[in-house]
Scaffold this active site. Structure first.
Site, PDB file in Angstrom:
ATOM      1  N   TRP A   1       6.182 -50.195  26.579  1.00 20.34           N
ATOM      2  CA  TRP A   1       6.942 -49.909  27.528  1.00 20.34           C
ATOM      3  C   TRP A   1       7.274 -50.867  28.018  1.00 20.34           C
ATOM      4  CZ3 TRP A   1       7.874 -49.220  32.995  1.00 20.34           C
ATOM      5  CH2 TRP A   1       8.965 -48.959  33.074  1.00 20.34           C
ATOM      6  N   HIS A   2       6.321 -51.422  28.717  1.00 20.76           N
ATOM      7  CA  HIS A   2       6.621 -52.768  29.297  1.00 20.76           C
ATOM      8  C   HIS A   2       7.573 -53.719  28.651  1.00 20.76           C
ATOM      9  CE1 HIS A   2       3.566 -51.391  32.587  1.00 20.76           C
ATOM     10  NE2 HIS A   2       4.591 -51.711  33.201  1.00 20.76           N
ATOM     11  N   GLY A   3       7.035 -54.388  27.452  1.00 24.62           N
ATOM     12  CA  GLY A   3       7.828 -55.352  27.228  1.00 24.62           C
ATOM     13  C   GLY A   3       7.534 -54.996  25.171  1.00 24.62           C
TER      14      GLY A   3
ATOM     15  N   GLY B   1       2.395 -47.161  27.381  1.00 22.83           N
ATOM     16  CA  GLY B   1       2.742 -47.762  28.583  1.00 22.83           C
ATOM     17  C   GLY B   1       2.338 -49.403  28.546  1.00 22.83           C
TER      18      GLY B   1
ATOM     19  N   PHE C   1      12.503 -54.906  31.840  1.00 21.55           N
ATOM     20  CA  PHE C   1      12.061 -53.588  31.452  1.00 21.55           C
ATOM     21  C   PHE C   1      12.904 -52.877  30.996  1.00 21.55           C
ATOM     22  CE2 PHE C   1       7.905 -55.337  33.201  1.00 21.55           C
ATOM     23  CZ  PHE C   1       7.828 -56.620  32.276  1.00 21.55           C
TER      24      PHE C   1
END
Length: 462
Positions: A310-312, A307, A462
């Protein structure tokens, strides 16, 4: 005008119009990215039909693997190529290997994280027989690219949104207020709350508010906590309101998360579309809680690390995910040691001293993680945390705190109202007169207090 035209068309015509509008919206910034989403869409559409039409397990698995590999390769290449180069080059240099840094830099397509996860959910659900594949290419393409949620979510579940695309939609005048309520509240959260909090957060994190110390760290962190919440929940409300004007119900993405009494509860309330996606497509496939405590804790940490990534493509996001992952694991072990095997969601809003102490504690754990989320580099985050030993005080800090309170308190009151009533919409049961007065009030607040330095939605990156 466009909405009126939309509702005059037949069902098929509406879908074609929306698909064209969505692709125009997506390609407006850079038309070349349309090729990427088109390739992904066509491949997933064909693979899903082939999976549903085959009884040969090996063929079905091969089609699933091909679709997943393509989607994740697209995401990995465009989102993490630069991160890989930036990480690998210093590591090789530290080993004494002089390898020229690749000059190629990859531009991140907008919304690729969101529509990729939506596509992955679709192909996996078709494979396991949870849904039937879309028979119309237009329907599936619209499910992926519907413009209100395309750039920054919420990540729509196929079982929720796809049937809405496939079935005729009817205009319901009685719900017009409800549809526009969400839109107006979203604009208020973004333009008034988030953008004004951003002024303090940016000043604290870039050093213009004052030298590093407890006051600047606290002000900057609190400001960013409410900025990102107002920013992303505001976008989610705008997306929901826009989609509902065209007859679609988009899932709720936030349930007053800063009233959470545990990290587990926080992830039931924050970015719900992502947290449930990670639960269903990462945590449970990894084994969930089915193989003992050690495996469960490992799965929690791995899920939150994914997670974070996934954000960056930055180690700051990895550490942000690690804080939440280890925090969830520690919290789980604490409940087990206390004999509390499961934590049930809070059914009613408790206002006792213990409940508020728990909320304040969890809010500050979340805020510590936000420091890593907001910092440009890991070293910057650790430097900010280390600086809290300094108790330097300046009058501007009181001004900044007062400024923050002016914009945060109204959103806290709105959230308290919605949490207490457990309403999906702010004025769900109010009269039309009350809604009109509230709408005019929000409009006045936006005219008077919208920040002059507008900032893009945080989750656009994102």
């Amino acid at each position: 005008m466009v909405v009126a035209l939309y509702w005059r068309l037949a069902h098929r015509g509406r879908n074609v119009l929306l698909l064209g509008a969505s692709y125009l919206f997506y390609g407006w910034w850079d038309w070349r990215f349309l090729g990427l989403i088109l390739v992904s869409t066509v491949v997933d559409y064909v693979c899903a039909l082939a999976i549903a039409g085959s009884d040969v397990p090996r063929r079905r698995k091969s089609l699933l693997a091909f679709s997943l590999t393509l989607n994740l390769l697209f995401l990995g290449f465009f989102k993490y190529f630069n991160f890989f180069i930036d990480t690998l080059h210093p590591a090789l240099a530290a080993l004494g290997l002089d390898v020229p840094e690749v000059a190629l830099r990859i531009l991140l397509p907008p919304g690729i994280s969101f529509y990729t996860f939506q596509a992955v959910a679709y192909i996996v659900d078709v494979y396991f027989g949870r849904i039937q594949p879309a028979r119309s290419m237009v329907d599936y393409a619209l499910f992926i690219s519907l413009f209100p949620h395309l750039i920054a979510g919420p990540i729509q579940r196929p079982s929720h949104l796809l049937p809405q695309v496939q079935l005729p939609r009817r205009f319901d005048p009685a719900t017009v207020f409800r549809r526009t309520d969400a839109h107006r509240l979203g604009l208020f959260r973004k333009c008034v709350v988030a953008n004004n909090c951003a002024l303090v957060a940016n000043a604290a994190f870039n050093g213009t508010l004052g030298p590093p110390g407890l006051a600047t760290v606290a002000l900057g962190t609190y400001a960013f906590a409410w900025q990102i919440y107002g920013d992303f929940s505001g976008y989610s409300d705008i997306a929901r309101g826009s989609a509902e004007l065209m007859g679609f119900h988009v899932m709720v993405n936030f349930q007053p998360p800063y009233f959470s009494r545990s990290l587990q509860d926080f992830w039931r309330r924050w970015h719900i579309s992502l947290s449930t996606w990670l639960r269903d497509y990462v945590y449970i496939p990894l084994g969930g809680n089915r193989h003992g405590e050690v495996a469960t804790n490992r799965n929690l940490v791995a899920t939150m690390l994914i997670g974070g990534l996934w954000h960056g493509a930055n180690w700051t996001f990895v550490l942000w995910g690690a804080i939440h992952g280890f925090g969830l694991a520690i919290e789980r072990q604490g409940r087990r040691l206390l004999g509390l095997d499961r934590e049930e969601p809070e059914r009613t809003m408790s206002h006792g001293a213990r409940a508020w102490a728990q909320r304040i504690a969890i809010f500050h754990v979340v805020c510590i993680a936000w420091i890593f989320f907001r910092a440009q580099h890991v070293s910057d985050a650790f430097a900010m945390i280390a600086s809290i030993r300094s108790l330097d005080w300046r009058p501007v800090y009181l001004t900044a705190a007062t400024f923050l309170a002016i914009f945060i308190v109204p959103m806290v009151m709105i959230d308290l109202h919605m949490a207490s009533r457990r309403d999906e919409y702010l004025l769900a049961s109010a009269s039309h007169r009350t809604r009109i007065v509230a709408a005019l009030g929000l409009l006045g607040l936006m005219i008077l207090f919208s920040a002059s330095d507008a900032s893009a939605f945080i989750y656009f990156q994102f």
